[in-house]
Each structure stands twice: as C-alpha cells, then as structure tokens.
Design a protein around this motif. Structure first.
Motif, PDB file in Angstrom:
ATOM      1  N   THR A  36       0.831  -1.200   0.000  1.00  0.00           N
ATOM      2  CA  THR A  36       0.000   0.000   0.000  1.00  0.00           C
ATOM      3  C   THR A  36       0.867   1.251   0.000  1.00  0.00           C
ATOM      4  O   THR A  36       0.595   2.208  -0.735  1.00  0.00           O
ATOM      5  CB  THR A  36      -0.931   0.001   1.226  1.00  0.00           C
ATOM      6  OG1 THR A  36      -1.714  -1.188   1.198  1.00  0.00           O
ATOM      7  CG2 THR A  36      -1.813   1.214   1.250  1.00  0.00           C
ATOM      8  N   VAL A  37       1.912   1.260   0.809  1.00  0.00           N
ATOM      9  CA  VAL A  37       2.822   2.405   0.868  1.00  0.00           C
ATOM     10  C   VAL A  37       3.484   2.621  -0.495  1.00  0.00           C
ATOM     11  O   VAL A  37       3.567   3.753  -0.985  1.00  0.00           O
ATOM     12  CB  VAL A  37       3.890   2.203   1.972  1.00  0.00           C
ATOM     13  CG1 VAL A  37       4.942   3.294   1.934  1.00  0.00           C
ATOM     14  CG2 VAL A  37       3.228   2.136   3.341  1.00  0.00           C
ATOM     15  N   LEU A  38       3.945   1.545  -1.129  1.00  0.00           N
ATOM     16  CA  LEU A  38       4.591   1.664  -2.437  1.00  0.00           C
ATOM     17  C   LEU A  38       3.611   2.147  -3.502  1.00  0.00           C
ATOM     18  O   LEU A  38       3.967   2.967  -4.357  1.00  0.00           O
ATOM     19  CB  LEU A  38       5.198   0.320  -2.850  1.00  0.00           C
ATOM     20  CG  LEU A  38       6.375  -0.159  -2.002  1.00  0.00           C
ATOM     21  CD1 LEU A  38       6.795  -1.566  -2.423  1.00  0.00           C
ATOM     22  CD2 LEU A  38       7.537   0.801  -2.100  1.00  0.00           C
ATOM     23  N   ALA A  39       2.382   1.662  -3.453  1.00  0.00           N
ATOM     24  CA  ALA A  39       1.376   2.096  -4.430  1.00  0.00           C
ATOM     25  C   ALA A  39       1.071   3.576  -4.270  1.00  0.00           C
ATOM     26  O   ALA A  39       0.976   4.312  -5.271  1.00  0.00           O
ATOM     27  CB  ALA A  39       0.105   1.264  -4.280  1.00  0.00           C
ATOM     28  N   LEU A  40       0.926   4.050  -3.043  1.00  0.00           N
ATOM     29  CA  LEU A  40       0.662   5.461  -2.817  1.00  0.00           C
ATOM     30  C   LEU A  40       1.841   6.326  -3.252  1.00  0.00           C
ATOM     31  O   LEU A  40       1.663   7.414  -3.807  1.00  0.00           O
ATOM     32  CB  LEU A  40       0.321   5.719  -1.357  1.00  0.00           C
ATOM     33  CG  LEU A  40      -1.018   5.159  -0.902  1.00  0.00           C
ATOM     34  CD1 LEU A  40      -1.164   5.297   0.609  1.00  0.00           C
ATOM     35  CD2 LEU A  40      -2.162   5.861  -1.624  1.00  0.00           C
ATOM     36  N   ALA A  41       3.055   5.852  -3.019  1.00  0.00           N
ATOM     37  CA  ALA A  41       4.238   6.590  -3.471  1.00  0.00           C
ATOM     38  C   ALA A  41       4.284   6.655  -4.995  1.00  0.00           C
ATOM     39  O   ALA A  41       4.594   7.709  -5.568  1.00  0.00           O
ATOM     40  CB  ALA A  41       5.504   5.932  -2.928  1.00  0.00           C
ATOM     41  N   VAL A  45       4.223  10.066  -7.336  1.00  0.00           N
ATOM     42  CA  VAL A  45       5.220  10.380  -8.355  1.00  0.00           C
ATOM     43  C   VAL A  45       4.550  10.612  -9.707  1.00  0.00           C
ATOM     44  O   VAL A  45       4.885  11.547 -10.430  1.00  0.00           O
ATOM     45  CB  VAL A  45       6.285   9.257  -8.445  1.00  0.00           C
ATOM     46  CG1 VAL A  45       7.184   9.443  -9.654  1.00  0.00           C
ATOM     47  CG2 VAL A  45       7.112   9.229  -7.166  1.00  0.00           C
ATOM     48  N   LEU A  46       3.572   9.777 -10.039  1.00  0.00           N
ATOM     49  CA  LEU A  46       2.846   9.964 -11.294  1.00  0.00           C
ATOM     50  C   LEU A  46       2.085  11.291 -11.309  1.00  0.00           C
ATOM     51  O   LEU A  46       1.866  11.878 -12.370  1.00  0.00           O
ATOM     52  CB  LEU A  46       1.879   8.800 -11.530  1.00  0.00           C
ATOM     53  CG  LEU A  46       2.538   7.468 -11.871  1.00  0.00           C
ATOM     54  CD1 LEU A  46       1.492   6.359 -11.883  1.00  0.00           C
ATOM     55  CD2 LEU A  46       3.246   7.544 -13.210  1.00  0.00           C
ATOM     56  N   ALA A  47       1.690  11.774 -10.134  1.00  0.00           N
ATOM     57  CA  ALA A  47       0.975  13.043 -10.027  1.00  0.00           C
ATOM     58  C   ALA A  47       1.921  14.239 -10.025  1.00  0.00           C
ATOM     59  O   ALA A  47       1.476  15.376  -9.978  1.00  0.00           O
ATOM     60  CB  ALA A  47       0.123  13.055  -8.769  1.00  0.00           C
ATOM     61  N   GLY A  48       3.228  13.975 -10.038  1.00  0.00           N
ATOM     62  CA  GLY A  48       4.194  15.062 -10.127  1.00  0.00           C
ATOM     63  C   GLY A  48       4.941  15.376  -8.852  1.00  0.00           C
ATOM     64  O   GLY A  48       5.729  16.323  -8.810  1.00  0.00           O
ATOM     65  N   CYS A  49       4.719  14.619  -7.793  1.00  0.00           N
ATOM     66  CA  CYS A  49       5.442  14.851  -6.539  1.00  0.00           C
ATOM     67  C   CYS A  49       6.907  14.446  -6.711  1.00  0.00           C
ATOM     68  O   CYS A  49       7.198  13.427  -7.313  1.00  0.00           O
ATOM     69  CB  CYS A  49       4.815  14.047  -5.405  1.00  0.00           C
ATOM     70  SG  CYS A  49       3.128  14.492  -5.056  1.00  0.00           S
ATOM     71  N   ARG A  50       7.788  15.265  -6.135  1.00  0.00           N
ATOM     72  CA  ARG A  50       9.214  14.987  -6.277  1.00  0.00           C
ATOM     73  C   ARG A  50       9.903  14.665  -4.961  1.00  0.00           C
ATOM     74  O   ARG A  50      11.084  14.330  -4.945  1.00  0.00           O
ATOM     75  CB  ARG A  50       9.903  16.166  -6.944  1.00  0.00           C
ATOM     76  CG  ARG A  50       9.259  16.481  -8.296  1.00  0.00           C
ATOM     77  CD  ARG A  50      10.051  17.458  -9.035  1.00  0.00           C
ATOM     78  NE  ARG A  50      10.966  16.693  -9.866  1.00  0.00           N
ATOM     79  CZ  ARG A  50      11.871  17.224 -10.643  1.00  0.00           C
ATOM     80  NH1 ARG A  50      12.008  18.517 -10.697  1.00  0.00           N
ATOM     81  NH2 ARG A  50      12.673  16.469 -11.369  1.00  0.00           N
ATOM     82  N   THR A  51       9.192  14.794  -3.845  1.00  0.00           N
ATOM     83  CA  THR A  51       9.766  14.497  -2.540  1.00  0.00           C
ATOM     84  C   THR A  51       8.767  13.708  -1.706  1.00  0.00           C
ATOM     85  O   THR A  51       7.577  13.671  -2.022  1.00  0.00           O
ATOM     86  CB  THR A  51      10.118  15.789  -1.768  1.00  0.00           C
ATOM     87  OG1 THR A  51       8.906  16.475  -1.454  1.00  0.00           O
ATOM     88  CG2 THR A  51      11.039  16.702  -2.567  1.00  0.00           C
ATOM     89  N   LEU A  52       9.253  13.112  -0.618  1.00  0.00           N
ATOM     90  CA  LEU A  52       8.356  12.401   0.288  1.00  0.00           C
ATOM     91  C   LEU A  52       7.364  13.359   0.938  1.00  0.00           C
ATOM     92  O   LEU A  52       6.199  13.011   1.143  1.00  0.00           O
ATOM     93  CB  LEU A  52       9.154  11.664   1.362  1.00  0.00           C
ATOM     94  CG  LEU A  52       9.933  10.442   0.889  1.00  0.00           C
ATOM     95  CD1 LEU A  52      10.774   9.880   2.018  1.00  0.00           C
ATOM     96  CD2 LEU A  52       8.989   9.396   0.346  1.00  0.00           C
TER      97      LEU A  52
END
Length: 61
Positions: A36-41, A45-52
């Motif tokens: 679940t954590v990996l899927a949300l990450a 990233v696909l949404a454009g997030c570049r950091t945790l």
C-alpha cells in the motif's frame, strides 16, 4: 513473443507487483502494508510529486 524479462510483470496490476516486494521493516511499529505504501508513493510520483513531503501532502516552503 517478447524476450523481455519484464513482460510477465507488465501483465499484472501494479499492486500485485508491489505485493511481491519483501518488507525489510521491523514488525514493531509497522502500521501499513508495504504494498500500500509503495502504491501510494507511485501514484504521488505519477501526479508530479518529487519528494516524500510532497507525496505526504505537505506544502513545500
């Protein structure tokens, strides 16, 4: 037929691939399943997030 070693992985849902990742975390303190954590990450990233922090939803300062 493709000779690519990733061809079988591309035919299953991403969450299924993440379920096969071994969890190196100590069992104490684990609140969420690793897949679940990996899927949300990955979605972050696909949404454009570049950091945790961006994946977490904290606005950058």
């Amino acid at each position: 037929m493709s000779s690519s070693p990733t061809a079988p992985l591309s035919r299953q849902p991403l969450i299924g691939v993440f379920k096969g990742v071994p969890d190196p975390r100590d069992r104490r303190g684990v609140r969420h399943r690793l897949d679940t954590v990996l899927a949300l990450a990955a979605v972050g990233v696909l949404a454009g997030c570049r950091t945790l922090l961006a994946i977490w939803g904290t606005p950058a300062t």
